[in-house]
Structure formats: C-alpha cells, structure tokens
Design a protein around this motif. Sequence first.
Motif, mmCIF file in Angstrom:
data_model
loop_
_atom_site.group_PDB
_atom_site.id
_atom_site.type_symbol
_atom_site.label_atom_id
_atom_site.label_comp_id
_atom_site.label_asym_id
_atom_site.label_seq_id
_atom_site.Cartn_x
_atom_site.Cartn_y
_atom_site.Cartn_z
ATOM 1 N N ASP A 232 -14.604 -12.267 -20.735
ATOM 2 C CA ASP A 232 -14.593 -12.769 -19.367
ATOM 3 C C ASP A 232 -13.834 -14.084 -19.366
ATOM 4 O OD1 ASP A 232 -16.568 -15.173 -19.404
ATOM 5 O OD2 ASP A 232 -17.597 -13.571 -20.496
ATOM 6 N N VAL A 233 -13.576 -14.603 -18.184
ATOM 7 C CA VAL A 233 -12.718 -15.780 -18.070
ATOM 8 C C VAL A 233 -13.508 -17.079 -18.063
ATOM 9 C CG1 VAL A 233 -10.949 -14.503 -16.830
ATOM 10 C CG2 VAL A 233 -12.738 -15.692 -15.550
ATOM 11 N N ALA A 234 -14.828 -17.042 -18.193
ATOM 12 C CA ALA A 234 -15.603 -18.284 -18.189
ATOM 13 C C ALA A 234 -15.198 -19.165 -19.357
ATOM 14 C CB ALA A 234 -17.102 -17.963 -18.250
ATOM 15 N N THR A 235 -15.094 -18.581 -20.552
ATOM 16 C CA THR A 235 -14.654 -19.341 -21.717
ATOM 17 C C THR A 235 -13.209 -19.757 -21.570
ATOM 18 O OG1 THR A 235 -16.181 -18.078 -23.084
ATOM 19 C CG2 THR A 235 -14.470 -19.305 -24.230
ATOM 20 N N LEU A 236 -12.417 -18.882 -20.962
ATOM 21 C CA LEU A 236 -11.001 -19.194 -20.735
ATOM 22 C C LEU A 236 -10.854 -20.453 -19.889
ATOM 23 C CD1 LEU A 236 -8.266 -16.678 -19.690
ATOM 24 C CD2 LEU A 236 -8.657 -18.684 -18.306
ATOM 25 N N VAL A 237 -11.586 -20.530 -18.817
ATOM 26 C CA VAL A 237 -11.512 -21.700 -17.945
ATOM 27 C C VAL A 237 -11.949 -22.952 -18.687
ATOM 28 C CG1 VAL A 237 -12.429 -22.744 -15.844
ATOM 29 C CG2 VAL A 237 -11.793 -20.326 -15.851
ATOM 30 N N GLY A 238 -12.981 -22.825 -19.528
ATOM 31 C CA GLY A 238 -13.414 -23.969 -20.321
ATOM 32 C C GLY A 238 -12.344 -24.451 -21.275
ATOM 33 N N SER A 239 -11.605 -23.522 -21.879
ATOM 34 C CA SER A 239 -10.520 -23.902 -22.772
ATOM 35 C C SER A 239 -9.378 -24.560 -22.004
ATOM 36 C CB SER A 239 -10.000 -22.669 -23.522
ATOM 37 O OG SER A 239 -11.002 -22.106 -24.334
ATOM 38 N N LEU A 240 -9.084 -24.033 -20.826
ATOM 39 C CA LEU A 240 -7.990 -24.598 -20.037
ATOM 40 C C LEU A 240 -8.304 -25.992 -19.524
ATOM 41 C CD1 LEU A 240 -6.766 -21.547 -17.933
ATOM 42 C CD2 LEU A 240 -5.588 -22.676 -19.804
ATOM 43 N N ALA A 241 -9.583 -26.332 -19.468
ATOM 44 C CA ALA A 241 -9.949 -27.669 -19.005
ATOM 45 C C ALA A 241 -9.443 -28.745 -19.961
ATOM 46 C CB ALA A 241 -11.470 -27.771 -18.856
ATOM 47 N N GLU A 242 -9.091 -28.357 -21.185
ATOM 48 C CA GLU A 242 -8.645 -29.322 -22.179
ATOM 49 C C GLU A 242 -7.150 -29.592 -22.119
ATOM 50 O OE1 GLU A 242 -9.929 -27.852 -25.912
ATOM 51 O OE2 GLU A 242 -12.057 -27.907 -25.419
ATOM 52 N N ILE A 243 -6.409 -28.816 -21.336
ATOM 53 C CA ILE A 243 -4.975 -29.039 -21.204
ATOM 54 C C ILE A 243 -4.618 -29.093 -19.728
ATOM 55 C CG2 ILE A 243 -4.430 -27.906 -23.390
ATOM 56 C CD1 ILE A 243 -3.605 -25.449 -21.851
ATOM 57 N N ASP A 244 -3.393 -29.521 -19.458
ATOM 58 C CA ASP A 244 -2.928 -29.666 -18.078
ATOM 59 C C ASP A 244 -2.509 -28.306 -17.545
ATOM 60 O OD1 ASP A 244 -1.968 -30.484 -15.679
ATOM 61 O OD2 ASP A 244 -0.132 -31.390 -16.462
ATOM 62 N N THR A 245 -3.241 -27.793 -16.555
ATOM 63 C CA THR A 245 -2.918 -26.486 -15.982
ATOM 64 C C THR A 245 -2.367 -26.605 -14.563
ATOM 65 O OG1 THR A 245 -5.194 -26.272 -15.159
ATOM 66 C CG2 THR A 245 -4.712 -25.353 -17.344
ATOM 67 N N ALA A 246 -1.924 -27.783 -14.188
ATOM 68 C CA ALA A 246 -1.472 -27.983 -12.812
ATOM 69 C C ALA A 246 -0.239 -27.142 -12.506
ATOM 70 C CB ALA A 246 -1.178 -29.467 -12.569
ATOM 71 N N ARG A 247 0.586 -26.866 -13.547
ATOM 72 C CA ARG A 247 1.845 -26.160 -13.307
ATOM 73 C C ARG A 247 1.900 -24.845 -14.090
ATOM 74 N NH1 ARG A 247 5.377 -28.469 -15.845
ATOM 75 N NH2 ARG A 247 4.174 -30.021 -16.960
ATOM 76 N N THR A 248 0.758 -24.250 -14.358
ATOM 77 C CA THR A 248 0.754 -23.046 -15.177
ATOM 78 C C THR A 248 0.235 -21.847 -14.403
ATOM 79 O OG1 THR A 248 -1.469 -23.479 -16.005
ATOM 80 C CG2 THR A 248 0.352 -24.400 -17.257
ATOM 81 N N THR A 249 0.653 -20.680 -14.843
ATOM 82 C CA THR A 249 0.173 -19.416 -14.292
ATOM 83 C C THR A 249 -0.362 -18.579 -15.437
ATOM 84 O OG1 THR A 249 1.827 -19.461 -12.526
ATOM 85 C CG2 THR A 249 0.810 -17.340 -13.022
ATOM 86 N N LEU A 250 -1.566 -18.048 -15.293
ATOM 87 C CA LEU A 250 -2.168 -17.221 -16.335
ATOM 88 C C LEU A 250 -1.804 -15.763 -16.128
ATOM 89 C CD1 LEU A 250 -5.767 -18.579 -16.933
ATOM 90 C CD2 LEU A 250 -3.834 -18.606 -18.474
ATOM 91 N N VAL A 251 -1.339 -15.124 -17.191
ATOM 92 C CA VAL A 251 -1.051 -13.694 -17.172
ATOM 93 C C VAL A 251 -2.073 -13.025 -18.080
ATOM 94 C CG1 VAL A 251 0.687 -11.925 -17.535
ATOM 95 C CG2 VAL A 251 1.392 -14.222 -16.851
ATOM 96 N N LEU A 252 -2.965 -12.211 -17.498
ATOM 97 C CA LEU A 252 -4.058 -11.599 -18.242
ATOM 98 C C LEU A 252 -3.787 -10.110 -18.452
ATOM 99 C CD1 LEU A 252 -6.867 -13.322 -16.166
ATOM 100 C CD2 LEU A 252 -5.893 -14.113 -18.312
ATOM 101 N N ASP A 253 -4.709 -9.438 -19.149
ATOM 102 C CA ASP A 253 -4.580 -7.998 -19.299
ATOM 103 C C ASP A 253 -5.684 -7.283 -18.537
ATOM 104 O OD1 ASP A 253 -6.879 -8.182 -20.787
ATOM 105 O OD2 ASP A 253 -5.926 -7.791 -22.714
ATOM 106 N N ARG A 254 -5.653 -5.963 -18.550
ATOM 107 C CA ARG A 254 -6.582 -5.177 -17.723
ATOM 108 C C ARG A 254 -8.038 -5.355 -18.134
ATOM 109 N NH1 ARG A 254 -1.978 -1.966 -18.308
ATOM 110 N NH2 ARG A 254 -1.058 -1.292 -16.311
ATOM 111 N N GLY A 255 -8.271 -5.834 -19.355
ATOM 112 C CA GLY A 255 -9.641 -6.022 -19.804
ATOM 113 C C GLY A 255 -10.391 -7.088 -19.023
ATOM 114 N N PHE A 256 -9.678 -7.916 -18.259
ATOM 115 C CA PHE A 256 -10.322 -8.986 -17.500
ATOM 116 C C PHE A 256 -10.577 -8.603 -16.044
ATOM 117 C CE2 PHE A 256 -8.362 -11.197 -21.023
ATOM 118 C CZ PHE A 256 -9.323 -12.123 -21.383
#
Length: 474
Positions: A232-256
């Motif tokens: 799930d993306v809960a851990t993903l969001v926690g990891s992204l909190a450690e870097i600058d995501t202001a200008r990023t787009t996440l590309v995920l796979d069907r498992g999410f």
Amino acid sequence: MGEWVRAWLEEQRRQGEKCLEIKEIQGKPYVYRSTSVYDKTTKSPKKVSTYLGRLTKDQGLIAKGKRGQSIPMPPRSVREYGNAALMAEEFGEVLPVLREAFPTCWQEIVALTFTRIAGYTPLSRVEDAWEKLDNTLALSADCDPRTLARVLIEVGGDRTAQQAVFRHLSSQAQQLVYDLSFIFSHSDTVNLAEFGYNAEGVWLPQVNIALFSATDTGLPVMIRALPGSVRDVATLVGSLAEIDTARTTLVLDRGFVSEKNEQILTEAKIPFVLPQRRNSVRYATRIHLTDHFFYHKRLIHAGKREVDGLTLYLYEDADLAVEEQKTLYRLLEGGEIDRETLNQRLKRAGRILILSSITAPPQEIYELYKSRNMVENHFAAFKSLIQADKLYLRDATAVFGHVFIGFLCLYLYCRILNRIKQAGLSAHLSPQGLLLKLSKVYAVVYEEERRMTEVPKQVRGIAEKLNLGIFPNR
C-alpha cells in the motif's frame, strides 16, 4: 660490430691479451680465444676456438659459467588506471555530499562502491580489489574486513545521513518511478525479513525493498528497506516525506490499485499515474479515442475523461490488439475459453486504462507509464550487484547499510550506462564490459615518477566515442 665492442677489444689487446675474437650470434657479441695447431692428417694448421664468455656493454666480459650482476630496480607499483579514472569521474558529483554526510567513513564507502560495481565482492576481498585500482582520488580507506563490517552498521544506522544523499539526488528529478521488490535473507536474526509471496515461489524470509528512480535523468534517487509485506502507499508516503516531492510525479504499478491508496495519494497532494487492472469496472467508462501518436514506431490511439476529480486515460495499441486477438482465438479453439469470454476480452484487446491525478496530453501520461521499465531494469541490476540472494547479515542495521552501498553501486552503474547510451554503444557494451576494457590501461609509479602505460587502439577508440577525458593526448 658495435663501436663499444671494438673499443673493448682494443683495450684488451693494449693490456696484453692476445688471440681474442668477437663473434656476433643473433646480434649479441661473444668472446672467444682463437689459436691454431698443426694437424698431422692434413699437414696444415687448424684453427681452434675456445669460448670465454658473453660481452655486455655495462658489465664487460661475463665469463663462461657465471651470471651477470642483476641491476637493482627502483621500487614500483602497477595499478589499474582506466577503470578507476572513469569511476572517479562519474562519482564526482556525489563525493562532496558523501563527505559531508558520512565524515568518518566516506572513504570506506567509496572503496566499497568501486570494488563492488562489477559484482558482489565479499568484505574479505575488498582490500585486495581496492589495492588493484589506481588511487586517483588520493583516499586513505581502511579496507580491513572488521572495519568495513563496522562501516556497514554505522551507515545503516544513520538514516539522517542517507536522507541527505537521497535529497541531493532527487533535487533535480521531475518525475519519480516507484517500485517494490524483495531480497532473500538466510539469517534468523534479521527482524525485517518475513515470509511472504514472491514471483520465484521461494519460501524464504525476504526483505522488501522500495526503489525510486528519476525518469528524466535515468538515475536512482532513493532506496528503502521496508518491514513486512508492504503493498500500500502509506509507507510510500512516509518515505517521500524525507525528500522534496513538490515537483515529482509518482508512477505506480497495478498492485497499488485501491480506493484507499488513491485517497491517500490525493490527500497527500502527490501527483500520480496508476494503471488499472484488466478487470477494472472503469473500463466501462465511455472514452472516445480522439488522439493518436507513435511510441517506438507503434501506433497508439488515445483519449481521456475526467471522473470524480481525477482523469482516466484510455489507450489502444494497434499492434498489441492484433496479437491479443490472435491469442484469444487460439484459446477459443483450444477450448480454454468460451465464446462469451472471448467477446468480453476482445473489447479490451490492446487497451490500457490509466488513472491519474494530473491533466496532461495523453502521450505524456503514456510515456510516464512506460518509464516503469526503467525502474524494473534498475532492480535487476541492483540485485545483480549485491547478490542479494546470498545475504548473510546479523541485524537490520547491517541490512540497511548493505542496501545503501548497493544503491550507490547502482547509481554509479547507471551513470556509466547513461554515458554508453548517449554514445549509441549500448547494443555492444555494458558498464561492466567498459570497466573491463579500461582496466587494460595501467598507472606505473617508479619512485617519484608516475607514468601511464600505452592505451590500446580499441580502448582509445571507445574512449573517444564516449567523450572520456581520462587519457592524456600523446
């Protein structure tokens, strides 16, 4: 006969030596004493030559049965220069960040990275591998296995320092691709490792790994070892909190794909691209394919529609549709599906449905979706570099350190790979192959003098195509 040979012979005659004769054999002078005796059979003088020894310019006559004095050679070292110089050049951007983030062990980190990029090297062999490389960066790394084991623990336990490196690498990224994979561990003391599903069907404890790669630079920017079976993306969001995501787009796979994950991403205001499963009810949404474009010479029809604040993008790959239709009819003839199933699947043949929180031309979203191939290739290279299926580490901290070193190896690997791709040589040359070819160029040090051996013609040709400035002009 050389002038020095004539001078030696004349000097011997002045000293009273008689009957000396010089014979050149294969271009080298040999000294004989030649006399004559009376031969009763032929009733005439007969020449008799006695071998005295070999004549050298430095030591004079070396008598028969004796060896010349060995000329003392100054101390020297011969190390691989070409591959070390390339790694130092490609790793130069991240060196200042590593030095600041890990002030007490950054040199050992560099040594581990350089010696492991061509494949997994046990800690017991790192020192030997490091001594083979030319020390172009003038490092004083302590490569004792016990020291390196402590470095892995120190690096793995300093998450703040790792975060500083990740923040630097992600600072220029415009889009991030995220993927999950796993590595096996045979250790019973790694509490991160849990039994779970994997494509290999191997029932072993596994450590989940999350990897972020930048689509615009083609480089990995962050890696994380995660506990449990995370999908799930809960851990993903926690990891992204450690870097600058202001200008990023996440590309995920069907498992999410899930409403919960979509809600978390939307509330976190993280732009995302999420392909839908083939059985998704969203395929029933009417979307007109009013656009078209070519992707790698393949014709793609496309359309989009806004639904509940998000955008659905529908694509139809003309070539893929034909291939899927053929496969479906073969399944029908083989009795594996019935006519009703055939008609249902034919409606979605060659079609790809993508949900995204951003509104953009369909071609842009499609290219972001296809960039997932890059992160999958990165994972394949990562596992090859660290030989993760043979991971014997004592605790989670050591796992974190091992994974971080593997990430740096992957970063350096991708830097070299990008250079090869830009030169159009990726079909014939890999990063490991390039490093092997460059290792043919050595740096030789005689006391205070440093020289580089001749660069083979093939190596120089490759260096010119890659625009490498590591070899001086001759």
